[in-house]
Design an enzyme around this catalytic site. Structure first.
Site, PDB file in Angstrom:
ATOM      1  N   VAL A 208      -2.504   5.369  -0.336  1.00 54.27           N
ATOM      2  CA  VAL A 208      -3.402   5.118  -1.465  1.00 54.27           C
ATOM      3  C   VAL A 208      -2.982   3.816  -2.129  1.00 54.27           C
ATOM      4  CG1 VAL A 208      -4.225   5.941  -3.702  1.00 54.27           C
ATOM      5  CG2 VAL A 208      -3.901   7.560  -1.831  1.00 54.27           C
TER       6      VAL A 208
ATOM      7  N   ALA B 124       0.945   1.241  -4.947  1.00 55.39           N
ATOM      8  CA  ALA B 124       0.460   1.992  -3.778  1.00 55.39           C
ATOM      9  C   ALA B 124       1.477   3.080  -3.462  1.00 55.39           C
ATOM     10  CB  ALA B 124       0.304   1.072  -2.579  1.00 55.39           C
ATOM     11  N   LYS B 125       1.110   3.990  -2.620  1.00 56.99           N
ATOM     12  CA  LYS B 125       2.061   4.983  -2.131  1.00 56.99           C
ATOM     13  C   LYS B 125       1.524   5.568  -0.845  1.00 56.99           C
ATOM     14  CE  LYS B 125       5.851   6.932  -3.817  1.00 56.99           C
ATOM     15  NZ  LYS B 125       6.718   6.223  -4.742  1.00 56.99           N
ATOM     16  N   GLY B 126       2.449   6.013   0.021  1.00 59.63           N
ATOM     17  CA  GLY B 126       2.019   6.643   1.263  1.00 59.63           C
ATOM     18  C   GLY B 126       2.778   7.925   1.482  1.00 59.63           C
TER      19      GLY B 126
ATOM     20  N   ASP C 219      11.035   6.287   0.188  1.00 65.45           N
ATOM     21  CA  ASP C 219      10.813   7.246  -0.896  1.00 65.45           C
ATOM     22  C   ASP C 219      11.490   8.554  -0.439  1.00 65.45           C
ATOM     23  OD1 ASP C 219       9.118   7.423  -3.528  1.00 65.45           O
ATOM     24  OD2 ASP C 219       8.669   9.278  -2.504  1.00 65.45           O
TER      25      ASP C 219
END
Ligand code: GLU
Length: 420
Positions: free
Chosen positions: A60, A105-107, A146
């Protein structure tokens, strides 16, 4: 902001509160209420037993008004689009608060890496990097570690990404991921950076409050990268860890648990459970342990309406993203517990990611002292702005941190305008 369930719902409530107090421009409010892009890719991976398993990767990209999308990548069985959306949005605020030229953003991939072999994790990593293709890039969207991802995984991502590039462009792309091993273009100080940032912000708070960290007691919820490094760095300051928890269980010893001995034990045993210097307690006892500081350093929604009343510390320093939900927040405030919110307290990781990215772009290699000094300066400035904003708006520190971020984004949108 539209209300969504669970973790993203928390972001919406936090955002709405700050936007109301700030009287954020309604058009900019509409923009920031939505994520820019939500990429979902299903991809197959051959498992060790020869079977094919389908995986889903979410990436995202919330906002890139301040610079390329930036944020980590999580491997966990609880990952879903709601969580990744929330984590991506928090990254936008985080980068804005510490004043680095990145968006958010992050995944995430929904699977439990503890149940996979190293070879399977490598194949998952390489295959989704390939699947994401040009949705990531060194000047466009830059992943990092992360929960359950690390420097090794970043090295596999880098190698896969570069393998898809024309040969003459490869050298210029090593900043496509940060948090790499130092030998593969990583930065000194990146591995400890989030924990280091937690400790720097605690030290700033202690200075302000004239609170002596020597002899102060603390508990840690989550003993992964952030929990370990924060406690390792608090030890030379004379602070004493009295309870700690990870997925294997919780342990306590009011006389103190040595974080380095525990770190060695966890490397061998895989978790804190059974550590000789302490006795077993349960999750609620951990949260209720009498101490000066609680460092949540695991997952979201740990401090809620149900668990917040148990907490008896002076300060909560959020090493994790989103550990406190808005109901939990309200209870901590009512009980007079100070809060260093996640988007300030754990921003050290992305700050040193920015330093890594800069070093790669400039073909430089900075000494550890330089990295630490620059990180300290960034966090001291951000801390000061959040503290002063909390005073100015007579609000809590999380809302103040949001206001700092939103003011910066509002200014950029006003300067640039909206195309066409
Ligand atoms: N995953 C970390 C965070 O949540 C670091 C992100 C990054 O370095 O891009 O802040």
């Amino acid at each position: 902001m539209e209300k969504k369930s669970s973790v993203y719902g928390n972001v919406c409530r936090q955002f709405d509160k700050a936007a109301d107090i700030l009287q954020l421009n309604p058009d900019i409010r509409k923009i920031l209420s939505k994520t820019n892009n939500e990429i979902i890719v299903n991809f197959p991976v051959k498992m060790d037993n020869g079977s094919i398993q389908m995986f889903t990767v979410y990436r995202v990209q919330h906002n890139n008004a301040l610079g390329p999308f930036k944020g980590g990548l999580r491997y966990h069985q609880a990952v879903d689009i709601d969580e990744v959306r929330a984590l991506a949005t928090w990254m936008t605020w985080k980068s804005a608060i510490v004043n680095i030229p990145f968006g958010g953003a992050k995944g995430g991939i929904q699977f439990d890496p503890c149940k996979c072999s190293k070879g399977e994790i490598e194949r998952v990593t390489r295959r989704f990097t390939f699947a994401l293709g040009s949705n990531i890039g060194p000047e466009y969207d830059i992943p990092a570690p992360d929960v359950n991802t690390n420097a090794q995984i970043m090295a596999w991502m880098l190698d896969t990404y570069l393998s898809t590039m024309p040969a003459h462009e490869r050298q210029a792309c090593s900043h496509v991921v940060t948090g790499k091993p130092v030998e593969a273009g990583g930065s000194l100080g990146r591995e400890k950076a989030t924990g280091q940032g937690v400790v720097f912000t605690i030290q700033e708070w202690a200075k302000d409050e004239k609170f002596d960290l020597k002899g102060a007691t603390y508990t840690v919820q989550g003993f992964g990268n952030v929990g370990y490094w924060a406690s390792h760095l608090l030890k030379p300051l004379g602070a004493i860890m009295v309870a700690v928890e990870d997925v294997t269980g919780a342990i306590a010893n009011e006389k103190g648990i040595d974080p380095d001995d525990l770190g060695e034990y966890v490397k061998k045993s895989g978790g804190v459970k059974g550590f000789g210097q302490a006795h077993a307690i349960d999750h609620k006892q951990l949260l209720g342990t009498k101490a000066d500081i609680l460092i949540p350093a695991a997952l979201e929604n740990q401090i809620t309406a149900e668990t917040a009343p148990l907490i008896k510390v002076k300060l909560v320093a959020e090493g994790a993203n989103g550990p406190t939900d808005p109901d939990g927040d309200a209870i901590l405030q009512k009980n007079g517990i100070a809060m260093l919110p996640d988007i300030l307290c754990n921003a050290g990781g992305v700050v040193v990611s920015y330093f890594e990215w800069l070093q790669n772009k400039r073909s430089e290699f900075w000494e550890l002292e330089e990295v630490d000094q620059k990180l300290l300066r960034k966090l001291v400035n951000a801390y000061g702005r959040v503290r002063d904003t909390a005073k100015q708006y007579k609000t809590d520190w999380r809302t103040a941190a949001y206001i700092v971020a939103l003011q910066r984004l509002e200014t950029v949108y006003k300067d640039r305008g909206i195309f066409p």
